[in-house]
Design a protein around this motif. Structure first.
Motif, short mmCIF file in Angstrom:
data_model
loop_
_atom_site.label_atom_id
_atom_site.label_comp_id
_atom_site.label_asym_id
_atom_site.label_seq_id
_atom_site.Cartn_x
_atom_site.Cartn_y
_atom_site.Cartn_z
N ALA A 47 0.81 -1.22 0.00
CA ALA A 47 0.00 0.00 0.00
C ALA A 47 0.84 1.27 0.00
O ALA A 47 0.35 2.34 -0.39
CB ALA A 47 -0.93 0.00 1.21
N LEU A 48 2.11 1.16 0.44
CA LEU A 48 2.99 2.33 0.57
C LEU A 48 4.28 2.08 -0.23
O LEU A 48 5.36 1.90 0.33
CB LEU A 48 3.32 2.56 2.06
N PRO A 49 4.19 2.08 -1.54
CA PRO A 49 5.31 1.63 -2.38
C PRO A 49 6.53 2.54 -2.32
O PRO A 49 7.61 2.12 -2.76
CB PRO A 49 4.71 1.58 -3.79
N TRP A 50 6.39 3.75 -1.80
CA TRP A 50 7.56 4.63 -1.70
C TRP A 50 8.46 4.26 -0.52
O TRP A 50 9.58 4.76 -0.40
CB TRP A 50 7.13 6.09 -1.57
N LEU A 51 7.99 3.37 0.34
CA LEU A 51 8.77 2.97 1.51
C LEU A 51 9.53 1.68 1.24
O LEU A 51 8.99 0.74 0.65
CB LEU A 51 7.85 2.74 2.71
N ARG A 52 10.77 1.63 1.68
CA ARG A 52 11.50 0.36 1.76
C ARG A 52 11.17 -0.23 3.12
O ARG A 52 11.55 0.33 4.15
CB ARG A 52 13.00 0.60 1.60
N TRP A 53 10.44 -1.34 3.13
CA TRP A 53 9.93 -1.90 4.37
C TRP A 53 10.80 -3.09 4.79
O TRP A 53 10.73 -4.16 4.20
CB TRP A 53 8.47 -2.35 4.20
N GLN A 54 11.61 -2.87 5.83
CA GLN A 54 12.52 -3.91 6.31
C GLN A 54 11.88 -4.67 7.47
O GLN A 54 11.75 -4.18 8.58
CB GLN A 54 13.84 -3.29 6.79
N ALA A 55 11.45 -5.90 7.18
CA ALA A 55 10.89 -6.75 8.22
C ALA A 55 12.01 -7.32 9.08
O ALA A 55 13.11 -7.58 8.59
CB ALA A 55 10.08 -7.88 7.59
N SER A 56 11.69 -7.54 10.37
CA SER A 56 12.67 -8.15 11.27
C SER A 56 11.95 -8.88 12.39
O SER A 56 10.80 -8.58 12.71
CB SER A 56 13.62 -7.10 11.86
N ASP A 57 12.64 -9.82 12.99
CA ASP A 57 12.09 -10.55 14.14
C ASP A 57 13.19 -11.44 14.69
O ASP A 57 14.31 -11.47 14.16
CB ASP A 57 10.87 -11.38 13.72
#
Length: 201
Positions: A47-57
């Protein structure tokens, strides 16, 4: 291995997205702490393609997150990385941090460590958004939250709902000022802090 799935994530994704669209409109690189199943990462990155979304856990959850990310095949979701409050963090660039339903799962020392790391790593002007249930003035905000707290502590005595005042004090000690505290569905809150533009990470 089947993709992990959390029904609550399906329910809360759209209300959270409304706030992300507003608060993260000028952000570029988001570090998600405690990505869980990976559902939020896919939903928000799509939904927010301008963001680089770094998942972590923690390491045990990374395979399930990879299944969600691999299936979605989004250009703005790099492979998930291990971020464990009991271990040194990897060197990850970010100008915003998002975390949902994590502070009541972590033990309090881990919550403290989260903000200690943000004190060291959050860049000037960086944003932190945390979603989940909180107590206010030492009191539960609903009977359902009180029952949830009891069930959490039965499974792990170190877990439990956190007090807004105590968490906000940790944020202040990390140089983060509260920008917003919004009521969300199912007796949850969305808290937003920002690091002063005059400070350095």
């Amino acid at each position: 291995m089947d993709k992990p799935h959390a029904p609550a994530t399906d329910r809360n994704s759209e209300p959270i997205l409304e706030i992300l669209r507003e608060r993260f409109a000028d952000r570029h690189e988001v570090l998600e702490i405690g990505s869980g199943t990976g559902q939020h990462a896919v939903y928000f990155a799509s939904a927010l393609p301008w963001l680089r979304w770094q998942a972590s856990d923690v390491a045990a959850n990374l395979p399930g997150i990879r299944l969600w990310l691999d299936e979605a095949s989004l250009a703005n979701t790099p492979p998930p990385v291990e971020v464990d409050m009991r271990k040194p963090w990897p060197d990850i660039p970010f100008d915003a941090v998002f975390s949902a339903n994590t502070l009541h799962i972590m033990g309090w020392p881990e919550v403290q460590q989260l903000f200690a790391e943000l004190a060291r790593r959050m860049p000037a002007g960086g944003l932190l958004m945390v979603y989940g249930p909180f107590n206010y003035g030492g009191q539960f905000t609903s009977d359902s939250n009180a029952r949830f707290d009891t069930s959490l502590r039965a499974g792990n005595p170190a877990s439990g709902l956190r007090g807004f005042e105590e968490v906000n004090a940790l944020a202040a000690s990390a140089g983060l000022a509260l920008l917003g505290d919004r009521a969300m569905p199912a007796n949850n809150r969305c808290l937003i802090w920002q690091r002063s533009a005059a400070q350095r990470g």
